[in-house]
Design a protein around this motif. Sequence first.
Motif, PDB file in Angstrom:
ATOM      1  N   ALA A 114      57.288  -2.769  43.659  1.00  0.00           N
ATOM      2  CA  ALA A 114      57.419  -1.323  45.166  1.00  0.00           C
ATOM      3  C   ALA A 114      59.095  -1.160  43.903  1.00  0.00           C
ATOM      4  N   GLU A 115      59.819  -1.389  42.983  1.00  0.00           N
ATOM      5  CA  GLU A 115      60.549  -0.664  42.358  1.00  0.00           C
ATOM      6  C   GLU A 115      59.809   0.599  42.118  1.00  0.00           C
ATOM      7  N   LYS A 116      58.819   0.473  41.131  1.00  0.00           N
ATOM      8  CA  LYS A 116      58.061   1.672  40.705  1.00  0.00           C
ATOM      9  C   LYS A 116      57.910   2.669  41.815  1.00  0.00           C
ATOM     10  N   PHE A 117      57.464   2.420  42.637  1.00  0.00           N
ATOM     11  CA  PHE A 117      57.461   3.581  43.251  1.00  0.00           C
ATOM     12  C   PHE A 117      58.463   4.356  44.028  1.00  0.00           C
ATOM     13  N   ARG A 118      57.319   6.063  43.409  1.00  0.00           N
ATOM     14  CA  ARG A 118      58.063   7.231  43.727  1.00  0.00           C
ATOM     15  C   ARG A 118      57.383   8.173  45.044  1.00  0.00           C
ATOM     16  N   PHE A 119      57.382   7.254  45.981  1.00  0.00           N
ATOM     17  CA  PHE A 119      56.717   8.559  47.811  1.00  0.00           C
ATOM     18  C   PHE A 119      56.639   7.811  48.542  1.00  0.00           C
TER      19      PHE A 119
END
Length: 452
Positions: A114-119
């Motif tokens: 989830a840390e890589k989610f940017r939206f």
Amino acid sequence: MAIARPLGSPNAHCKDQSYLLRPSKVTHYSLGHALYSKRASSLCYSTKFQNCSTSIQFQENPSQKSIVESRYLDNQSLNSVFSDSKLIKEFVDDGLFENAIRVYLRMLECGFQAEKFRFFPCLIKAFGGLGDVDKVKQVHGHVLKLGVLNDVYVGNSLLSVYWKCSAVEDAVQMFEEMRERDSISWNAMISGFCQSGDYMGSLITFSMMIWEYGVYPNRVACLSALSACSSIESLIHAREIHGFVVKSGLNVDEFLVSGLIEIYMKCGNVRTAEYVFKGILDKESSKGNTVIWNVMILGYVSNGCLLQALDLFHDMLAMGTIPNSCTLVAVLVLCSQLSDLAVGKQIHGCIVCFGLDYDVRVETALIDMYFKCGDPETGLKIFRRSQNRNLVMWGAVISNCAQSGYPAEALELFYTFISESGFADLVILLAMLRACEVGGGKNRGVKEDFLT
């Protein structure tokens, strides 16, 4: 079409006798008063987010679930976080908020970090679309745990959805705890207070933004503040907002100008409204803006400046600006107040020329005008030929028949209305009681049956 100016001086009733006042500053307010007199209650955010079976519960819809699975599997072949994020955005844009959330949960189940989610703003909007503040608090806890809440875009998204869910105290606390605020944050608070009915809270926040935090208001903030100002008819706040509109160079914005004219008229400050109106007419493209003319004409009528309103309508036609139904309803109202049948008939001719004689609001205003000007026969004729008879029109014709000394016609219309619709509102009921009173002993039995 030339419209004759009626004789007499009804403008003696015009309320405004003031001189032009320049916008000025308002009193400085404290942060505590601006946001809420009581401290918002502590919020509890759930961080149990990854397990959709225990945390995020939806009513199962097999067709929706299959859509998510098929579209998700199609995108998996791309092996791209961007493709999944794009799918979430598509679902949100289509209003399929549960599907958007299901895609994100499926990503987590498939091992996505989830840390890589940017939206997250888009995901938060999906939760806001559900209208469930408890679910919004779950995603709030999720982004808090991930450490992305300090992102102003994420914070603004949460702020907006709390207001959308009518969670006022949660929105206030969210705003207070934001480490970074931008103009969007302030706009959300100003419009949020206004839409929730706390108009003074909206205006105080507007003032606080400027005087305590040095943030200059933009167009959105000024529009929201003007809406709040209009609701409570605060002249001192109107002048403050006007000042910042001028300083920001927004005094050419037609929406803002319309709002300024409206609030000045509501506060009875006709002179300043005229000053603002004349200023915007210097801009050639604004001369054809019907809304600005409508606000000015309505303002004159509401302040009893009937001849000015009629003259302005004449100027509007002379400049080639096409009136709409709102314009003509306002002019018909002033004709009713003038009780000038000759002018009313000229306005009726304008209505036919512009093809608005079958607009239900215009028809209702015409009926009222003819009754008020002493020509009930024409009013009844317009009513009987109308194909748009609604509750308001029925109420207008029955009430006018009762008030104009035609109790028998009022009773006949009432019985026809009941036979067609089966119910009556308070306006019609009161009109019927009046008709019974006017009819005297002849209708006493009807009144007794009516009341029982």
